[in-house]
Write a protein that holds these residues in place. Structure first.
Motif, PDB file in Angstrom:
ATOM      1  N   VAL A  64      12.628   6.623  61.243  1.00 46.94           N
ATOM      2  CA  VAL A  64      12.589   6.495  59.758  1.00 46.94           C
ATOM      3  C   VAL A  64      12.112   5.124  59.562  1.00 46.94           C
ATOM      4  O   VAL A  64      12.832   3.970  59.912  1.00 46.94           O
ATOM      5  CB  VAL A  64      14.040   6.934  59.103  1.00 46.94           C
ATOM      6  CG1 VAL A  64      13.784   6.517  57.560  1.00 46.94           C
ATOM      7  CG2 VAL A  64      14.146   8.166  59.594  1.00 46.94           C
ATOM      8  N   ARG A  65      11.085   4.865  58.698  1.00 49.96           N
ATOM      9  CA  ARG A  65      10.554   3.395  58.500  1.00 49.96           C
ATOM     10  C   ARG A  65      10.639   2.917  57.000  1.00 49.96           C
ATOM     11  O   ARG A  65      10.336   3.971  56.301  1.00 49.96           O
ATOM     12  CB  ARG A  65       9.169   3.357  59.023  1.00 49.96           C
ATOM     13  CG  ARG A  65       9.019   3.687  60.606  1.00 49.96           C
ATOM     14  CD  ARG A  65       7.648   3.979  60.875  1.00 49.96           C
ATOM     15  NE  ARG A  65       6.792   2.722  61.019  1.00 49.96           N
ATOM     16  CZ  ARG A  65       5.767   2.233  60.428  1.00 49.96           C
ATOM     17  NH1 ARG A  65       5.060   3.200  59.807  1.00 49.96           N
ATOM     18  NH2 ARG A  65       5.035   1.290  60.511  1.00 49.96           N
ATOM     19  N   GLU A  66      10.844   1.790  56.812  1.00 50.53           N
ATOM     20  CA  GLU A  66      10.717   1.294  55.323  1.00 50.53           C
ATOM     21  C   GLU A  66       9.569   0.555  55.231  1.00 50.53           C
ATOM     22  O   GLU A  66       9.335  -0.922  55.760  1.00 50.53           O
ATOM     23  CB  GLU A  66      11.986   0.360  55.116  1.00 50.53           C
ATOM     24  CG  GLU A  66      12.083  -0.179  53.760  1.00 50.53           C
ATOM     25  CD  GLU A  66      13.152  -1.095  53.396  1.00 50.53           C
ATOM     26  OE1 GLU A  66      14.162  -1.090  54.097  1.00 50.53           O
ATOM     27  OE2 GLU A  66      12.776  -2.064  52.602  1.00 50.53           O
ATOM     28  N   VAL A  67       8.205   1.201  54.888  1.00 46.95           N
ATOM     29  CA  VAL A  67       7.153   0.401  54.600  1.00 46.95           C
ATOM     30  C   VAL A  67       7.087   0.265  53.132  1.00 46.95           C
ATOM     31  O   VAL A  67       7.940   0.184  52.364  1.00 46.95           O
ATOM     32  CB  VAL A  67       6.090   1.418  54.920  1.00 46.95           C
ATOM     33  CG1 VAL A  67       5.984   1.736  56.516  1.00 46.95           C
ATOM     34  CG2 VAL A  67       5.891   2.497  54.239  1.00 46.95           C
ATOM     35  N   SER A  68       6.053  -0.477  52.816  1.00 52.17           N
ATOM     36  CA  SER A  68       5.612  -0.653  51.299  1.00 52.17           C
ATOM     37  C   SER A  68       4.836   0.388  50.763  1.00 52.17           C
ATOM     38  O   SER A  68       4.148   1.292  51.503  1.00 52.17           O
ATOM     39  CB  SER A  68       5.354  -2.362  51.224  1.00 52.17           C
ATOM     40  OG  SER A  68       4.028  -2.090  50.353  1.00 52.17           O
ATOM     41  N   GLY A  69       4.871   0.458  49.356  1.00 48.81           N
ATOM     42  CA  GLY A  69       3.920   1.362  48.795  1.00 48.81           C
ATOM     43  C   GLY A  69       2.472   0.919  48.930  1.00 48.81           C
ATOM     44  O   GLY A  69       2.052  -0.051  49.475  1.00 48.81           O
ATOM     45  N   ASN A  70       1.693   2.023  48.910  1.00 45.93           N
ATOM     46  CA  ASN A  70       0.265   1.501  49.031  1.00 45.93           C
ATOM     47  C   ASN A  70      -0.583   1.301  47.830  1.00 45.93           C
ATOM     48  O   ASN A  70      -1.932   1.330  47.910  1.00 45.93           O
ATOM     49  CB  ASN A  70      -0.396   2.947  49.889  1.00 45.93           C
ATOM     50  CG  ASN A  70      -0.350   4.192  49.007  1.00 45.93           C
ATOM     51  OD1 ASN A  70      -0.122   4.230  47.742  1.00 45.93           O
ATOM     52  ND2 ASN A  70      -0.866   5.397  49.745  1.00 45.93           N
ATOM     53  N   GLY A  71       0.062   0.976  46.726  1.00 42.87           N
ATOM     54  CA  GLY A  71      -0.665   0.470  45.633  1.00 42.87           C
ATOM     55  C   GLY A  71      -0.630   1.819  44.525  1.00 42.87           C
ATOM     56  O   GLY A  71      -0.914   1.334  43.154  1.00 42.87           O
ATOM     57  N   ALA A  72      -0.507   3.153  45.016  1.00 42.77           N
ATOM     58  CA  ALA A  72      -0.723   4.126  44.084  1.00 42.77           C
ATOM     59  C   ALA A  72       0.622   4.342  43.256  1.00 42.77           C
ATOM     60  O   ALA A  72       1.606   5.116  43.427  1.00 42.77           O
ATOM     61  CB  ALA A  72      -1.100   5.317  44.870  1.00 42.77           C
ATOM     62  N   MET A  73       0.834   3.618  42.304  1.00 41.89           N
ATOM     63  CA  MET A  73       2.053   3.668  41.475  1.00 41.89           C
ATOM     64  C   MET A  73       2.331   4.950  40.939  1.00 41.89           C
ATOM     65  O   MET A  73       3.518   5.094  40.666  1.00 41.89           O
ATOM     66  CB  MET A  73       2.101   2.469  40.724  1.00 41.89           C
ATOM     67  CG  MET A  73       2.286   0.978  41.459  1.00 41.89           C
ATOM     68  SD  MET A  73       1.792  -0.206  40.127  1.00 41.89           S
ATOM     69  CE  MET A  73       3.312  -0.176  39.050  1.00 41.89           C
ATOM     70  N   TRP A  74       1.329   5.637  40.412  1.00 46.03           N
ATOM     71  CA  TRP A  74       1.358   6.774  39.633  1.00 46.03           C
ATOM     72  C   TRP A  74       2.087   7.917  40.640  1.00 46.03           C
ATOM     73  O   TRP A  74       2.289   8.912  39.982  1.00 46.03           O
ATOM     74  CB  TRP A  74      -0.090   7.182  39.141  1.00 46.03           C
ATOM     75  CG  TRP A  74      -1.021   7.023  40.284  1.00 46.03           C
ATOM     76  CD1 TRP A  74      -1.516   6.274  40.778  1.00 46.03           C
ATOM     77  CD2 TRP A  74      -1.464   8.058  41.192  1.00 46.03           C
ATOM     78  NE1 TRP A  74      -2.432   6.328  41.895  1.00 46.03           N
ATOM     79  CE2 TRP A  74      -2.368   7.592  42.007  1.00 46.03           C
ATOM     80  CE3 TRP A  74      -1.195   9.503  41.166  1.00 46.03           C
ATOM     81  CZ2 TRP A  74      -3.138   8.330  42.978  1.00 46.03           C
ATOM     82  CZ3 TRP A  74      -1.976  10.314  41.992  1.00 46.03           C
ATOM     83  CH2 TRP A  74      -2.894   9.656  42.977  1.00 46.03           C
ATOM     84  N   MET A  75       2.244   7.653  41.971  1.00 43.54           N
ATOM     85  CA  MET A  75       2.665   8.997  42.699  1.00 43.54           C
ATOM     86  C   MET A  75       3.865   8.479  43.350  1.00 43.54           C
ATOM     87  O   MET A  75       4.427   8.862  44.306  1.00 43.54           O
ATOM     88  CB  MET A  75       1.361   9.524  43.603  1.00 43.54           C
ATOM     89  CG  MET A  75       1.153   8.567  44.444  1.00 43.54           C
ATOM     90  SD  MET A  75       0.047   9.542  45.919  1.00 43.54           S
ATOM     91  CE  MET A  75      -0.293   8.378  46.976  1.00 43.54           C
ATOM     92  N   GLU A  76       4.433   7.296  43.038  1.00 42.38           N
ATOM     93  CA  GLU A  76       5.810   6.956  43.639  1.00 42.38           C
ATOM     94  C   GLU A  76       7.019   7.757  43.145  1.00 42.38           C
ATOM     95  O   GLU A  76       7.028   8.057  42.102  1.00 42.38           O
ATOM     96  CB  GLU A  76       5.979   5.418  43.652  1.00 42.38           C
ATOM     97  CG  GLU A  76       4.814   4.683  44.137  1.00 42.38           C
ATOM     98  CD  GLU A  76       4.978   3.084  43.658  1.00 42.38           C
ATOM     99  OE1 GLU A  76       5.599   2.629  42.766  1.00 42.38           O
ATOM    100  OE2 GLU A  76       4.389   2.289  44.229  1.00 42.38           O
ATOM    101  N   PRO A  77       7.842   7.582  43.995  1.00 42.64           N
ATOM    102  CA  PRO A  77       7.881   7.251  45.465  1.00 42.64           C
ATOM    103  C   PRO A  77       7.220   7.955  46.364  1.00 42.64           C
ATOM    104  O   PRO A  77       7.189   9.225  46.247  1.00 42.64           O
ATOM    105  CB  PRO A  77       9.492   7.160  45.717  1.00 42.64           C
ATOM    106  CG  PRO A  77      10.162   7.721  44.471  1.00 42.64           C
ATOM    107  CD  PRO A  77       9.160   8.178  43.488  1.00 42.64           C
ATOM    108  N   THR A  78       6.460   7.418  47.378  1.00 46.00           N
ATOM    109  CA  THR A  78       5.786   8.035  48.277  1.00 46.00           C
ATOM    110  C   THR A  78       6.489   8.158  49.794  1.00 46.00           C
ATOM    111  O   THR A  78       7.117   7.349  49.982  1.00 46.00           O
ATOM    112  CB  THR A  78       4.450   7.456  48.374  1.00 46.00           C
ATOM    113  OG1 THR A  78       4.564   6.067  48.749  1.00 46.00           O
ATOM    114  CG2 THR A  78       3.581   7.519  47.306  1.00 46.00           C
ATOM    115  N   VAL A  79       6.403   9.240  50.420  1.00 42.97           N
ATOM    116  CA  VAL A  79       6.793   9.161  51.767  1.00 42.97           C
ATOM    117  C   VAL A  79       5.759   9.904  52.800  1.00 42.97           C
ATOM    118  O   VAL A  79       4.826  10.724  52.082  1.00 42.97           O
ATOM    119  CB  VAL A  79       8.079  10.168  51.782  1.00 42.97           C
ATOM    120  CG1 VAL A  79       8.397  10.473  53.311  1.00 42.97           C
ATOM    121  CG2 VAL A  79       9.033  10.043  50.861  1.00 42.97           C
TER     122      VAL A  79
END
Lengths: 569, 205
Positions: A64-79
């Motif tokens: 399980v990794r804690e990365v950062s979002g990829n900029g697509a705030m409209w679909m957050e939270p992303t996994v």
């Protein structure tokens, strides 16, 4: 773990080990779950999603990794989920309660795309989504891919290769020549060529010299620099180190807005890790070069984004700009030559050193090379942080990348350049987004923040908001800005309340001219620009308020009987 | 929480004075603790001392919710400067408070994204319903609001506010009032949002 690395060879060995570990992780047959955690997904519950994933997978060999979002705030939270033998698939809109179903493979309808070139079954590659299709990522390349807290991840993906090059393979002149050839211009707004600044920094004779990163970002609509810290802090750090070495600076500062706790935390972690490995400090990798890194935090004053104000703030006094010359590259922090650039500028440097200035200059337009990180706000479908080549038409950005207007909202205009320029309307949408094209029509690329507004926003009220921002944030050093902006707000309030006259329009123009001509710093000189832009683009709205006591958007309390005292301040 | 309290009601018209003094007590600044925080801020020379003043004030402000003049004097003594200079910093930079916070603390985003999505109405609502403007505290000491001119960075859910540790997005005046009432009814406080600086951080760099 590893002690301070003493040589180039030791770094190579560490890099090889990191790459091996990275490849084994992705090629192995363990489940890999990466949750995007950053300042925009955290409020939507990303940390709870991460905790739910950790809990659900405890006792298994899943990663399980804690990365950062990829900029697509409209679909957050992303996994992102990578199952053995399958490509990594990004899922959007995952709440903490969705985690069990997601891990069981039940939420296929929320799969947005595959991170990779090929489709997987019915799931298309992420790059085919309109939000990603027009993007080309240099700074954001590893957003959502690496764990920002892991220097091993960053090194496995090529971080610090540029540093190695300037330490062992290139002379300072060659490195600066690459930066100059790349055509990289300052990403903070002014667009000054970075190579020229670095060259004068290198030639400055006073010692010691400093490098400073402007990560303050006090504008009311920009969050790109914060997100670089949260997504890939090592890119900034590497850029700072490269600049320090080629310019001969012994200390590099990163000035981060104090209101970004996660950005500060992740950047500090990056500094601690890099120092542990010997990439910072005395005698870096046995090269004989010394660079010290200092992290300084601001206190929430917009003016501290101005170069000289920022330096005063670093030096622990009130951030008020001073007259120039001398420029900061001659006399900056502690009266020493200081090479100051925006965060995004530094974050572009490693790629330029690695792949060459020639490569970088091919991207974008001839006068504005490279890519630009851009943020958008307003009633759009796909709000988020993007990085596209310079010169992309505004219309493509709004209609395709950011998904167009939400239902029930009608495009009225787009405010450009933060609080420093005017808006663009429908007819200007085909202008290219780069440093030069938009200035012709009163817009500005600035630091890449755009705000789209709809029919519910009144241009007069918006102009008041923007002027009021400048009123509050004026550092009070120069009278034209300190007194002029409140005067503008007062006149605007008169118009908003229906007590305005046509003379007020010319009065505002005269007052604006005073502020522009007589203010000291770059921020004061552009403070009235949004108002002038609004007046130019929406003259009818101003006249409607004055002549007909009519506010089409219904935002202003226009009525002939209202008095100033009732104006909301 | 969205569905509770369908009508808009302001705070209790007769606030109880005991609770306010409680809150004040809670936020009182223990100068010994200030000294303890400051002991993490080592400096080797004049330059470094100057550079660390703002960071130290940030941390004290985070810890107590505000910085008093007495605390400013302690800070000044630690860094070898004057209290007026330190106080000048406190009043210049927007993040610092020179008055205690109420029990709950709200950051109301009034950045451009939130503005175009209607945050002006929220600011007005705060004044009309709760009687507080930027920086103010309700008479009962329950809520302090700070209007953020910058950006909280959650622009896709604009307008947004941060109440203690929780974010509330897509706000209307009604939703904001519901959120405030829910927070006041709950047991949390502004301390829930405290971001402790991680141990081993490089203050001294």
């Amino acid at each position: 773990m590893t002690d301070r690395l003493q040589s180039h060879a030791a770094f190579n060995a560490l890099q090889l080990a990191a790459q091996t570990r990275w490849n084994e992780m992705w090629e192995g047959n363990r489940l890999i779950v990466s949750v995007g955690v950053d300042s925009s997904s955290e409020p939507k519950g990303a940390l709870r999603v991460l905790a739910a994933c950790r809990q659900a997978l405890a006792g298994t060999d899943a990663i399980v990794r804690e990365v950062s979002g990829n900029g697509a705030m409209w679909m957050e939270p992303t996994v992102e989920i990578k199952r053995p033998g399958e490509p990594p698939v990004v899922y959007g809109w995952i709440g903490p309660d969705d985690v069990p179903a997601l891990l069981a493979g039940a939420l296929q309808d929320r799969a947005v795309g595959v991170r990779g070139a090929d489709a997987f079954g019915e799931i298309p590659p992420l790059g085919e989504h309109p939000f990603f299709k027009h993007q080309q990522r240099i700074v954001m390349e590893d957003f959502g891919v690496i764990e920002p807290d892991s220097i091993e991840d960053a090194i496995a993906r090529g971080a610090y290769n540029g540093l190695i090059k300037v330490l062992f393979e290139m002379t300072a002149e060659e490195a600066i020549a690459e930066v100059t050839a790349s055509g990289l211009r300052g990403r903070g707004g002014a667009g000054f060529p970075a190579g020229i600044k670095w060259e004068s920094g290198r030639k400055a004779r006073a010692r010691p010299k400093f490098v400073a990163v402007n990560s303050h970002e006090g504008e009311p609509n920009v969050y790109k620099d914060r997100r670089i810290h949260e997504g890939d802090p090592h890119k900034i750090l590497e850029g700072m180190l490269i600049a320090s070495i080629v310019c001969g600076a012994e200390r590099a500062y990163n000035y981060i807005g104090g209101e970004y706790p996660l950005a500060i935390k992740r950047f500090r972690k990056a500094v601690v890790d890099a120092e542990r490995l010997g990439l910072i400090g005395p005698n870096i990798l046995g090269s004989g070069k010394d660079v010290e890194i200092r992290v300084r935090t601001g206190g929430g004053a917009y003016i501290c984004g101005e170069g000289s104000a920022l330096m005063y703030s670093v030096m622990g006094v009130r951030g008020q700009p001073r007259t120039k010359p001398p420029r900061s590259v001659e006399e900056g922090l502690w009266k020493r030559p200081t090479i100051l650039n925006n965060t995004e500028t530094f974050a572009n440097v490693p790629a330029i050193i690695n792949r060459g200035g020639e490569w970088f200059s091919q991207i974008g337009t001839p006068t504005s090379a490279g890519t630009k990180m851009m943020t958008v706000q307003g009633p759009l479908k796909h709000v988020g942080l993007v990085e596209t080549p310079m010169g992309i038409p505004m219309r493509i950005l709004i209609d395709e990348v950011w998904g167009g207007m939400r239902d029930g909202h009608q495009f009225r205009g787009v405010q450009t350049g933060g609080v420093s320029a005017g808006p663009l309307t429908e007819e200007h949408l085909d202008y290219a987004v780069d440093f030069d094209s938009m200035t012709e029509i009163g817009g500005m690329l600035g630091s890449g923040g755009f705000v789209v507004f709809d029919q519910h926003v009144c241009p007069v009220d918006f102009a008041r908001y923007l002027t009021a921002f400048n009123r509050v944030e004026s550092c009070s050093k120069c009278v034209p800005c300190h007194r002029g902006n409140p005067a503008l707000v007062e006149i605007l309030d008169r118009i908003r309340l229906g007590g305005g006259s046509r003379e007020d329009l010319s009065l505002m123009e005269r007052t604006s001219k005073h502020i522009i001509d007589l203010s000291l710093c770059g921020l004061g000189q552009v403070a009235p620009m949004p108002l002038l832009g609004m007046m130019k683009m929406y003259p009818q709205d101003f006249l409607d308020h004055i002549d007909n006591h009519l506010c089409a958007a219904g935002a202003c309390p226009v009525s002939a009987t209202a008095t100033l005292a009732t104006a909301a301040d | 929480m969205e569905d509770v309290a369908p009508t808009i009601a302001g705070p209790d018209p007769e606030p109880s004075p005991e609770r306010y003094s409680d809150n004040n007590l809670e936020n009182e600044i223990d100068l010994e603790e200030v000294r303890k925080i400051l002991s993490h801020f080592h400096y080797r020379d004049f330059q470094e001392a100057q550079e660390l003043i703002l960071s130290a004030l940030q941390e004290i402000n985070e810890h107590f919710g505000w910085v008093s003049f007495d605390a400013a004097e302690v800070v000044a003594a630690h860094f070898g400067t004057t209290a007026t200079r330190v106080y000048g910093l406190l009043t210049f930079y927007a993040d610092f408070r020179t008055e205690p916070r109420g029990r709950h603390f709200m950051l109301l985003c009034h950045g451009m994204a939130c503005y175009v999505m209607g945050s002006q109405r929220l600011v007005e609502n705060l004044e009309d319903v709760w009687g507080i403007a930027d920086g103010g505290t309700t008479a009962d000491g329950e809520l302090t609001v700070q209007v953020v001119n910058g950006c909280l960075g959650v622009c896709d859910r604009a307008p947004i506010c941060k109440l203690d540790a929780d974010f509330f997005g897509d706000l209307t005046p009604e939703k904001l009032n519901v959120a405030i009432r829910g927070t006041i009814a709950g047991r949390g406080s502004w301390r829930d949002a405290h971001h402790p600086v991680p141990a081993g951080s490089n203050h001294d760099r």
